[in-house]
Design an enzyme around this catalytic site. Structure first.
Site, PDB file in Angstrom:
ATOM      1  CE  LYS A 154      -3.933   1.967   2.592  1.00 30.89           C
ATOM      2  NZ  LYS A 154      -4.839   1.818   3.765  1.00 30.89           N
ATOM      3  CB  SER A 174      -8.228   3.853   2.941  1.00 28.24           C
ATOM      4  OG  SER A 174      -7.397   3.115   3.801  1.00 28.24           O
ATOM      5  CB  SER A 229      -8.787   1.180   5.816  1.00 29.25           C
ATOM      6  OG  SER A 229      -9.399   2.433   5.766  1.00 29.25           O
TER       7      SER A 229
END
Lengths: 490, 95
Positions: free
Chosen positions: A75, A153, A177
């Site tokens: 990420k 997210s 998330s």
């Protein structure tokens, strides 16, 4: 060749050990899939040369790391040495850290190969991956003309794993998330207990809630990858100095005699019938596997979202104060006579997106003189009550709690654009309690809705008992037999 | 508690985010929607409850008070938008 990217981590590990495949072959297969998946916008900074170098090294060394030669996506929130790391924000444009986050370093130390950086909501603030400076990440699941959100997210991580662009990916979870995007894309994602994974080198959003975790194709892979990610780190003062058990060895699938709590407050008005039905099915599956089901009450559940939307913006406003146009990233072009205050104000206005600005300002407000007690201190008190709700049911002998993961299946990109910001926040209604209480929580893909989109169930565990939680998730996974994959259209 | 454009302007300035005058009413509206949602917390009985300071019961680790880091000026400045002669450069601060 493309079949290789579909392998699970455990399968690839075993094939590598037997010499049936090389890390170079696995990595090339993933890179080819990534190159052909531009429509998903999952990978936003590709590092193919670095990946091939790491793969060759893994093949040559034949190291005994648990992830030796396994290609993963990282990420964009994780700082990776020499590789763009900008939390999907314009304000970190061009930032290339001189250091590596502890979690990504742990993965590299275990022999993993990094394929590149993954899309996300800006500073991890969002539930649909629509606040990213890179544009929306797209869900590989598609049932009509609409393109769907992969959730957020960690939307890029979820899309990449679901579309077999990589074998696994890192995510982070502040209010849901990891678990919400995992549910939207039919994959597994676990947020460990607060303190399991070091936060050092992960761009901070809300420091008392943020935790990293793996997003994988099944529960076994989650156990393998989590094991490599966590561990004590002196560089994070909240990192737990506790031994990390062998999570994979704890996957027996035997949950006989375990007590699973069903919280009545998670029945929400207006929840789709399918979510309720899936939850009921999950209960039956765990019961059939030998667990004892009990109804429980977590009375402060309805206050979790409002508590979160005080605490998270408050911490974000402090954390994001560092983006000042001085030390890293973007600085606005200044006009004649502009001083340092104008530099801050213009830089932050240009560099932050709408949702980030909104949350920084809400956080500033709830921390400002005159409102600190009414909002921030009150929220911290309610947070203590939310945590106590969980402690009380664990004290009654509950081993894990079963809930739906999300209040709906994936929705269309753009569908929520005109909605009130609060409507988007409701996505996290089932997940956010877990962050406030610092507990481990996992999404297990459990079925498809009537449109053919994946739905997930969440299991919540006792603090530090990820091994037991993963085993319960493993039993649920075996019972659901969920193997559906998105059909390739990209 | 309702937020007007004056409060919105003040909060934006405290946060050091430039908001144009014509955007302030919309911003105030968004604040009101979010604060309206947060308002529910007022109905919780928090009598005698201590505000949470740490989600896991742990005592912060102690260490010797000694220098553990340093001598990496180049790395510290490597990402600065404007670095000169070993320093961060900013617009004039003092008149």
């Amino acid at each position: 060749m493309s079949e290789l990217s579909k392998l699970k981590i455990a399968e690839a590990r075993d094939a590598l050990k037997k010499g049936e495949v090389t890390s170079v072959e696995l990595t090339e297969a993933c890179l080819a899939e990534i190159a052909g998946a531009g429509a998903l916008n999952a990978f936003v900074h590709d590092t193919p040369d670095l990946a091939m170098e790491q793969a060759k090294a893994a093949d040559a060394l034949k190291g005994d790391g648990s992830l030796n030669g396994i290609p993963l996506g990282i990420k964009d929130l994780f700082c990776t040495r020499g590789v763009a790391s900008q939390a999907a924000s314009k304000i970190l444009d061009g930032f290339r850290p001189e250091y590596e986050s502890t979690v990504s370093q742990n993965l590299l130390d275990a022999g993993a190969v990094m394929l590149g950086k993954l899309n996300m909501d800006e500073f991890a603030m969002g539930s649909s991956n629509e606040t990213s400076v890179y544009g929306d990440a797209v869900n590989p699941w598609k049932v009509d003309d609409r393109t769907l959100t992969p959730g957020g997210s960690s939307g890029g991580s979820a899309a990449a794993v679901a579309a077999d662009l990589c074998l696994g990916a890192t995510g982070t979870d502040t209010g849901g998330s990891i678990r919400q995007p995992a549910a939207f894309t039919g994959i597994t994602g676990i947020k460990p207990t607060y303190g399991r994974c070091s936060r050092w080198g992960i761009v901070a959003f809300a420091s008392s809630l943020d935790q990293a975790g793996p997003m994988t194709k099944d529960v076994r892979d989650a156990a393998i990858m989590l094991q490599a990610m966590c561990g004590h780190d002196p560089k994070d003062s909240t990192s737990a100095d506790l031994p990390v058990p062998d999570f994979e060895a704890m996957l027996t699938g035997d949950i006989k005699g375990k007590t699973i709590g069903i919280p009545r407050e998670y029945h929400m008005d207006g929840m789709p019938g399918e979510i309720d039905a899936l939850w009921a099915e999950g209960r039956k599956m765990l019961q059939d596997a030998g667990a004892k089901l009990v109804d429980i009450s977590l009375p402060h559940t309805k206050y979790a979202l409002p508590t979160y939307y005080v605490i998270a913006p408050a911490e974000a406003s402090s954390n994001l104060a560092r983006y000042d146009g001085v030390r890293f990233g973007h600085r606005a072009r200044l006009g004649q006579g502009d001083g340092i205050t104008e530099m801050y104000e213009k830089t932050r206005a240009e560099g932050f997106g709408q949702e980030v600005k909104r949350r920084v300002m809400v956080g500033t407000y709830v921390l400002s003189a005159g409102f600190y007690d009414a909002y921030y201190n009150r929220a911290r008190k309610v947070r203590a009550l939310i945590k106590k709700d969980f402690e009380d049911v664990f004290a009654q002998g509950v081993d894990a709690i079963l809930t739906p993961a999300t209040p709906s299946a994936a929705f269309g990109l753009g569908e929520m654009t005109d909605a009130d910001p609060v409507a988007m926040y409701l996505n996290d209604v089932f997940t956010v309690t877990v962050n406030l209480a610092g507990l481990p929580g996992i999404n297990v893909p459990a079925g498809l809705d009537n449109q053919g989109l994946p739905l997930g169930l969440q299991l919540i565990g006792r603090p530090w008992e990820e091994g037991d939680l993963l085993n319960t998730a493993y039993a649920l996974e075996q019972a659901t037999g969920f193997v559906a994959k998105p059909e390739k259209w990209w | 508690m309702s937020i007007d454009t004056d409060t919105a302007r003040k909060v934006a300035h405290l946060a050091r985010i430039k908001v144009e005058e014509d955007e302030l009413p919309a911003l105030a509206g968004e604040f009101n929607a979010i604060l309206g949602f947060i308002e529910q917390l007022q109905e919780v009985d928090v009598e005698g409850v201590e505000p949470m300071t740490s989600v896991t019961p742990q005592r912060l680790k102690r260490r010797e008070d000694v220098v553990t880091d340093g001598h990496q000026q180049d790395k510290v400045l490597a990402n600065a938008p404007d670095a000169r002669e070993g320093f961060f450069a900013v617009p004039k601060v003092v008149e």
